[in-house]
Design a protein around this motif. Structure first.
Motif, PDB file in Angstrom:
ATOM      1  N   ILE A 152       0.759  -1.203  -0.030  1.00 26.43           N
ATOM      2  CA  ILE A 152       0.161  -0.123   0.023  1.00 26.43           C
ATOM      3  C   ILE A 152       0.805   1.142   0.057  1.00 26.43           C
ATOM      4  N   ILE A 153       1.912   1.220   0.687  1.00 26.30           N
ATOM      5  CA  ILE A 153       2.939   2.291   0.632  1.00 26.30           C
ATOM      6  C   ILE A 153       3.638   2.434  -0.539  1.00 26.30           C
ATOM      7  N   ILE A 156       0.915   4.243  -2.667  1.00 25.17           N
ATOM      8  CA  ILE A 156       0.769   5.659  -2.779  1.00 25.17           C
ATOM      9  C   ILE A 156       2.117   6.248  -3.033  1.00 25.17           C
ATOM     10  N   ALA A 157       3.150   5.842  -2.874  1.00 27.15           N
ATOM     11  CA  ALA A 157       4.470   6.587  -3.359  1.00 27.15           C
ATOM     12  C   ALA A 157       4.537   6.623  -4.867  1.00 27.15           C
ATOM     13  N   CYS A 159       1.726   6.791  -6.975  1.00 25.90           N
ATOM     14  CA  CYS A 159       1.008   7.892  -7.271  1.00 25.90           C
ATOM     15  C   CYS A 159       1.563   9.403  -7.156  1.00 25.90           C
ATOM     16  N   ILE A 160       2.167   9.415  -5.835  1.00 20.52           N
ATOM     17  CA  ILE A 160       2.870  10.847  -5.664  1.00 20.52           C
ATOM     18  C   ILE A 160       4.087  11.177  -6.717  1.00 20.52           C
TER      19      ILE A 160
END
Length: 182
Positions: A152-153, A156-157, A159-160
């Motif tokens: 999940i991290i 998210i990373a 996507c950033i």
């Protein structure tokens, strides 16, 4: 188009971490780098045996691995130059790379704990028939949870990082001074 945005990056800017790359240059390179990787991944489903190409299936993972290794540096260099174009440092790539390495490590630990559990249950590695397999299951659940959290991290990373790479170019950035010093 292919020569300008892919071959030139590979030949002229293979490890060039200075300067800038616009969105078109970056995303064209990403597309041309992504296509062979996708083809190699799906090549496992190709009917080699029916065409008399039995040995080809066994070398595809090696070709995929070598292509991925060969594209690491140019991908990082063009991503760095793209981030420079948005006035961000190339180190922002670590926002994805560090969690990705953690994901690989936790996936490895998950696989190892699963193998150990299976070997103990089948008494291959001297598992006691009366032993409680709870410890092996606990390790399996622990690494499954860690792997999912790290995944999940990573997402998210990613996507950033993609948002940063999609940002519009800045007219003047602090990285323009690096080009003047040359």
């Amino acid at each position: 188009f292919f020569k300008i945005y892919f071959l030139d990056v590979l030949t002229k800017h293979y490890v060039d971490f200075k300067g800038r790359a616009n969105r078109k240059e970056f995303w064209a390179f990403a597309l041309f780098a992504f296509i062979p990787i996708v083809l190699l991944v799906f090549s496992g489903y190709f009917p080699y045996e029916s065409l008399g190409l039995r040995g080809l299936r066994s070398i595809m993972p090696t070709v995929f691995f070598l292509l991925a290794i060969a594209l690491i540096l140019p991908t990082m260099s063009i991503a760095t130059r793209r981030l420079h174009d948005t006035d961000k440092r190339g180190w922002w790539q670590l926002i994805f790379i560090v969690p990705f390495i953690a994901f690989l490590f936790s996936s490895l630990m998950l696989a190892m704990s699963n193998v150990i559990r299976l070997l103990e249950e089948s008494h291959v590695i001297g598992g006691d028939p009366q032993a409680d397999p709870a410890a092996a299951w606990a390790a399996l659940y622990f690494w499954s949870t860690v792997t999912m959290i790290v995944l999940i991290i990573v997402l998210i990373a990613l996507c950033i990082l993609i948002v940063f790479l999609c940002m519009a170019s800045k007219e003047k950035t602090r990285f323009d001074n690096e080009l003047v010093k040359k």
